[in-house]
Structure formats: structure tokens, C-alpha cells
Design an enzyme around this catalytic site. Structure first.
Site, PDB file in Angstrom:
ATOM      1  N   LYS A   1      24.000  -2.518 -40.240  1.00  0.00           N
ATOM      2  CA  LYS A   1      23.140  -2.952 -41.343  1.00  0.00           C
ATOM      3  C   LYS A   1      21.818  -2.169 -41.283  1.00  0.00           C
ATOM      4  O   LYS A   1      21.294  -1.902 -40.195  1.00  0.00           O
ATOM      5  CB  LYS A   1      22.888  -4.449 -41.192  1.00  0.00           C
ATOM      6  CG  LYS A   1      22.087  -5.106 -42.298  1.00  0.00           C
ATOM      7  CD  LYS A   1      22.032  -6.599 -42.020  1.00  0.00           C
ATOM      8  CE  LYS A   1      21.258  -7.367 -43.073  1.00  0.00           C
ATOM      9  NZ  LYS A   1      21.264  -8.811 -42.774  1.00  0.00           N
TER      10      LYS A   1
ATOM     11  N   SER B   1      22.719 -11.511 -46.484  1.00  0.00           N
ATOM     12  CA  SER B   1      22.119 -10.209 -46.779  1.00  0.00           C
ATOM     13  C   SER B   1      22.891  -9.024 -46.197  1.00  0.00           C
ATOM     14  O   SER B   1      22.647  -7.883 -46.566  1.00  0.00           O
ATOM     15  CB  SER B   1      20.672 -10.179 -46.267  1.00  0.00           C
ATOM     16  OG  SER B   1      20.629 -10.311 -44.845  1.00  0.00           O
TER      17      SER B   1
ATOM     18  N   SER C   1      23.410 -14.923 -43.407  1.00  0.00           N
ATOM     19  CA  SER C   1      23.507 -13.509 -43.792  1.00  0.00           C
ATOM     20  C   SER C   1      24.660 -12.747 -43.166  1.00  0.00           C
ATOM     21  O   SER C   1      24.972 -11.638 -43.591  1.00  0.00           O
ATOM     22  CB  SER C   1      22.197 -12.786 -43.485  1.00  0.00           C
ATOM     23  OG  SER C   1      21.199 -13.187 -44.386  1.00  0.00           O
TER      24      SER C   1
END
Length: 373
Positions: free
Chosen positions: A27, A107, A131
Site C-alpha cells: 500500500k 483504504s 481498511s
């Protein structure tokens, strides 16, 4: 070059473990040389950190090939109260690979979509509050949010010191176990992992046993069902599978469910400002504070804020230091209601090994105007 070097090691008879030569995606809020780490923000589009995050160094030691970065909900979805999951100024809108008009959730949206679409073997997401679990759910992955303190947060753009953690996003439980084994380790730079050094030495792959649920007591949190019939049907099939595998399944209640939400949000606002300012200053970011980022977004609103604003940034920036009584009271109350009086109480009441509930609804249509459903 990394892959070639690791292939040469394997041919020479040196095998580092199950991640040797395996491509991993990260990420884009995790420091990894020589890549940019941006949290999806145009303000950090040229920000190259000085060193790998601690978990990245552990992945390299285990023989993983860091293939690249994945898009995320900008600032890990902590910029606006009406954001669209998977959108960032730098990366645009991430799509769900199973249905391109549907949300990838966030996210860790890009990691979820990339691993589901077979763009790498395994991926790393980060979670404060859903997330990892939400994008894993809507992409059909196994996502683990480890206990805070099991995986180092050093070199990760933060939201909350008390809730943030990185974790695996994979296509199988076995892959998740191997990946967690590689990244769970004590880090002197992260106080939470220092306290959990003994736990960090577990090889999770040794617990991959077909009969692991035999004799287990599982509590079903019924209050978290009933929102969508297809989800409920899938959930009932999962419960039946647990029973077939030898588990005793009973209904359970978290006595304080939902009562900590307001205090938790207050904690996140305080900790975000404190943690982000420290990260920006220590990593040599081009914008050294939350205040400077807010000014950047205002000055570049057409590209940074085309769909939604920065209400959460502004709320967090108005908070004082972590010594304020309002922060300490909210932190202690949230921890008490969620822990001893909440999840712990539910487990203790019926001597349960675990609680289960649906992770998420089916993926909803992406809508940058009206935001997430």
C-alpha cells in the site's frame, strides 16, 4: 535485479523460506526504497523516504520481491467525511476487479484489487478501522488486521498510534499465515512491538490444521447481521461450515456495541495530527505538517479536491497535544468500552474462543459525488 539475485540464491541451494522470490505489493503509505511514499496525495508525489519501513526490511530478509506500490483511499480515508473509497489525487479511482463500476472499498483498495486480479502473489495493507477487512471482503480475499504491536508501524504514514497496524491481504489462509510470519517482529522504534517481542516469534503456518475448529466455542454477534439478505445467506453457510468442522456455535452479545464510536473518533483526530506531524518531520517530507498539507490542498483544490474536501484534516488540525484531558478521557473510555466491558466481556460470558460477524455488505456502485454508501 532483486528477482534475479533471489533466483540465483535458490539455484545455489539457499532458500530463505516460503516468501523466497515471491512478488509482494505494498500500500502506498509504506516506506520502501527507492519508491515514492505518498498516501495518495499530490503533496507527497515526489516524497522519497530515507529508508525502508521495518516491515519492508523483514520482507526483504524473507526473500520477498517488492514489486511496487498500490493506490489507496487518499490519506487512508482520513481526509474527508464524504470520500469515495479507493480514490486519491495521485492515483485516481481504484476499481473493483470483479465489477469495474463497484467500489473496491478502502483504504487498502489498490492492494485488494491487485491481489484479487493476480497482479502479485500477496499484498500488504494497513488498517486503523476496516481498511484491510473491507477491501479484502469485497475482493474475496483473506485479510488479517493483526493485534496492534505484532507488526511494526515504523515507516508507515500514520493515522492512530493506538489503532494502526499493517497486515496481510492474500488469496488463501496459508498465504496469509506465511506473510504474517515474515512481518511479525519486535522493532525497537515501535514501542508497541517492543512490549510484544515474545509473541512476534510465532510461525503461523504451523497452525494451519484441518481440525483446528474441533472443540472451539464461537460466538455469533447477531446484532451485526440483518443488513443484506445475500450477505446473511453467505454468513449462515459459513456458520454451518464451522459446525461441520467441529465447533460449537452460540449467539453472543457485545454489551457495549456502538457505545465507543464518538470517543474513538476523538482519539483518531488527536492521534492523527500528532503522528502525521512526527512522520512528516522525520521523513523529510516536502510539506512538514498537517497545517502545510491543508494549505497545499486549498491552493491546488482543482486537482486535490475535485470531489470532496478536507473536513477531517481541519478537525484534526484544531486539536491540541496528547496531554489534553479531553484526549485522555476519550482514549480511556473507548478502550474500556471496546475491551474489558465489550469484546472481552462477550468472550468471557460464554467461554468463547472467538466472535464472528459479517465483514461487509456486497460492493456498492462507486459514486464520487454522493460518496460511499
Amino acid at each position: 535485479k532483486d528477482a534475479d539475485a533471489l533466483d540465483a540464491e535458490r539455484k545455489a541451494g539457499k532458500l530463505r523460506g516460503p516468501l523466497h522470490g515471491i512478488p509482494v505489493l505494498l500500500k502506498d503509505n509504506i516506506d520502501a526504497l527507492p519508491m515514492v511514499n505518498s498516501a495518495g496525495s499530490l503533496a507527497l508525489a515526489d516524497h522519497k523516504p530515507k529508508a525502508d519501513a521495518f516491515l519492508v526490511s523483514k520482507l526483504r530478509e524473507a526473500g520477498a520481491v517488492i514489486l511496487g506500490k498500490t493506490n489507496l483511499s487518499e490519506w487512508a480515508n482520513f481526509r474527508s467525511t464524504r470520500s469515495s473509497s479507493g480514490w486519491s489525487g495521485r492515483g485516481g479511482q481504484t476499481k473493483n476487479p470483479y465489477a469495474l463500476d463497484r467500489s473496491p472499498c478502502g483504504s487498502s483498495a489498490g492492494t485488494g484489487s491487485a491481489i484479487a486480479a493476480n497482479l502479485a502473489s500477496v499484498g500488504i495493507g494497513t488498517e486503523t478501522d476496516g481498511s484491510i477487512l473491507c477491501p479484502s471482503a469485497v475482493a474475496g480475499l483473506v485479510g488479517i488486521k493483526p493485534t496492534v504491536g505484532l507488526v511494526s508501524r515504523s515507516g508507515i504514514i500514520p493515522i492512530s498510534e493506538s489503532q494502526d497496524t499493517a497486515g496481510p491481504m492474500t488469496r488463501s489462509v496459508a498465504d496469509a499465515a506465511a506473510l504474517l510470519t515474515a512481518i511479525a517482529a519486535a522493532d525497537e522504534a515501535d514501542a508497541a512491538t517492543k512490549e510484544r517481542a515474545a509473541d512476534a516469534a510465532i510461525d503461523y503456518t504451523t497452525h494451519l490444521k484441518a481440525d483446528a475448529l474441533k472443540g472451539a466455542r464461537i460466538g455469533v454477534v447477531r446484532k451485526l447481521t440483518g443488513y443484506q439478505p445475500d450477505t446473511d445467506a453467505a454468513f449462515e453457510r459459513a456458520i454451518a461450515a464451522m459446525k461441520a468442522a467441529g465447533a460449537t456455535v452460540v449467539d453472543a452479545e457485545i454489551p457495549t456495541l456502538g457505545q465507543w464510536d464518538k470517543d474513538e473518533y476523538e482519539v483518531l483526530l488527536y492521534e492523527f495530527k500528532d503522528g502525521l506531524n512526527r512522520y512528516l518531520a522525520s521523513s523529510g517530507a516536502p510539506y512538514p505538517s498537517l497545517d502545510a498539507l491543508i494549505a497545499f490542498n486549498k491552493a491546488n483544490a482543482a486537482t486535490s479536491m475535485p470531489f470532496f474536501a478536507q473536513e477531517i484534516f481541519e478537525q484534526a488540525n484544531a486539536k491540541g497535544p496528547l496531554t489534553e484531558p479531553a484526549y485522555i478521557a476519550a482514549r480511556d473510555k473507548a478502550r474500556r468500552l471496546a475491551g474489558p466491558q465489550g469484546i472481552d466481556a462477550a468472550l468471557k460470558a460464554q467461554q468463547l474462543d472467538a466472535l464472528v460477524a459479517p465483514a461487509m455488505s456486497p460492493a456498492w456502485p462507486t459514486d464520487p459525488v454522493n460518496a460511499d454508501h
